[in-house]
Design an enzyme around this catalytic site. Sequence first.
Site, PDB file in Angstrom:
ATOM      1  N   LYS A   1       2.086   5.914 -11.971  1.00 49.96           N
ATOM      2  CA  LYS A   1       1.429   5.257 -12.886  1.00 49.96           C
ATOM      3  C   LYS A   1       0.625   6.095 -14.060  1.00 49.96           C
ATOM      4  CE  LYS A   1      -0.146   2.022  -9.282  1.00 49.96           C
ATOM      5  NZ  LYS A   1       1.412   0.805  -9.743  1.00 49.96           N
TER       6      LYS A   1
ATOM      7  N   HIS B   1      -6.244  -4.553  -3.515  1.00 51.92           N
ATOM      8  CA  HIS B   1      -4.587  -4.254  -3.438  1.00 51.92           C
ATOM      9  C   HIS B   1      -4.958  -4.166  -1.696  1.00 51.92           C
ATOM     10  CE1 HIS B   1      -0.702  -2.302  -3.707  1.00 51.92           C
ATOM     11  NE2 HIS B   1      -0.565  -2.547  -4.232  1.00 51.92           N
TER      12      HIS B   1
ATOM     13  N   CYS C   1       1.115  -7.360  -4.577  1.00 56.02           N
ATOM     14  CA  CYS C   1       0.057  -7.188  -3.063  1.00 56.02           C
ATOM     15  C   CYS C   1      -1.491  -7.502  -3.425  1.00 56.02           C
ATOM     16  CB  CYS C   1       0.503  -5.243  -3.595  1.00 56.02           C
ATOM     17  SG  CYS C   1       1.974  -4.704  -2.989  1.00 56.02           S
TER      18      CYS C   1
END
Length: 406
Positions: A224, A121, A361
């Site tokens: 998350k 990421h 990303c």
Amino acid sequence: MDIKYIRSQFPILDQQVNGKKLVYLDSAATSQKPLRVIEALEKYYKEYNSNVHRGVHTLGTRATDGYEGAREKIRKFINASSMEEIIFTRGTTTALNTVATSYARETLKSGDEIVITYMEHHSNIIPWQQVAKKTGATLKYLPLQEDGSISLEEARNTITSNTKIVSIMHVSNVLGVINPIKELTEIAHQNGAIMVVDGAQSTPHMKIDVQDLNCDFFAFSGHKMCGPTGIGVLYGKKQLLEKMEPVEFGGEMIDFVELQDSTWKELPWKFEAGTPIIAGAIGLGAAIDFLEEIGLDNINAHDQKLAKYASERMAEIEGLKIYGPKERTGLVTFTMDDVHPHDVATVLDAEGIAVRAGHHCAQPLMKWLKVSATARASFYLYNTEDEIDQLVNGLIKTKEYFSNVF
């Protein structure tokens, strides 16, 4: 798992989008929040909203107990050896930047190496790029196998005695691959390097034991894993954190302030300048209670089962390409013929189905995959096989629609 009970705990799922029952398949971006978390936040603001540590009044004591109690829950959740090793941050990004700024910039020099992978990421690429520019260190990329997985043999060839930091995500947010962190940590340590782990995509889905992994730093986000946004965690081995300087300065993190110099509080508070993320920490503690009630092993099995089912069903659609290995966590990343992923997501949204589209990303990985963007359906403990069937039906409609258009 009692999926009916679990879904009843997420009020946001009980709604229609564009006249269709919501099918939320974007949990890798952010998960939904159960009632327990929502109620914990509401209770804090309604009943004991106060700053922590500084006051001796009742509300301040209750807020401090809630905040520090959440730290202890997190310590147990990832099996850290001490509460001093748990630093609250704004999220995974802030946690990784803290390691890059406080540890790497002060430790690395020209000729040293930082090893990461193409699948990272951006939050686990850009901080190391900046460290390399500031210190003269070299940023190296560990090659990926054809399916996007990591070869330990390649790792042994890439990680050398010049390597000082290895920083790798535990689970890819694009490929769903589960990286062999314990083995990679061993290779890093054999070469005198430290191991940094981006655990943003693993911590919500599987039991984490940082002592068993033996990593030196581990970062993850609350949002998350059923927690609030704006709260995250940096785990670091105590002996490393004690040597590091704070990256933010001000109230709360000080011991004594003189006219020309100051001293810092002990761990973990020297890294938590200013009024901390009190409500977020309390909410994350409630999320951990909820996840442990369901059981991380149960969640992991459920998510992998859904990913397998989705892969098999989606593979039936001609022209649809799935990226990543067969063994994956709860997500499927794909492209469909010449239809742009944003168009795929738009048509699915008209059917009430929420997926993510773009580069996620992870632009270096997109380049490695030879695509500019992909679509991604990601699953969590509240998703069902029926929802995957709806996704497949939506993809068939998408394909038919664009076949007629072109």
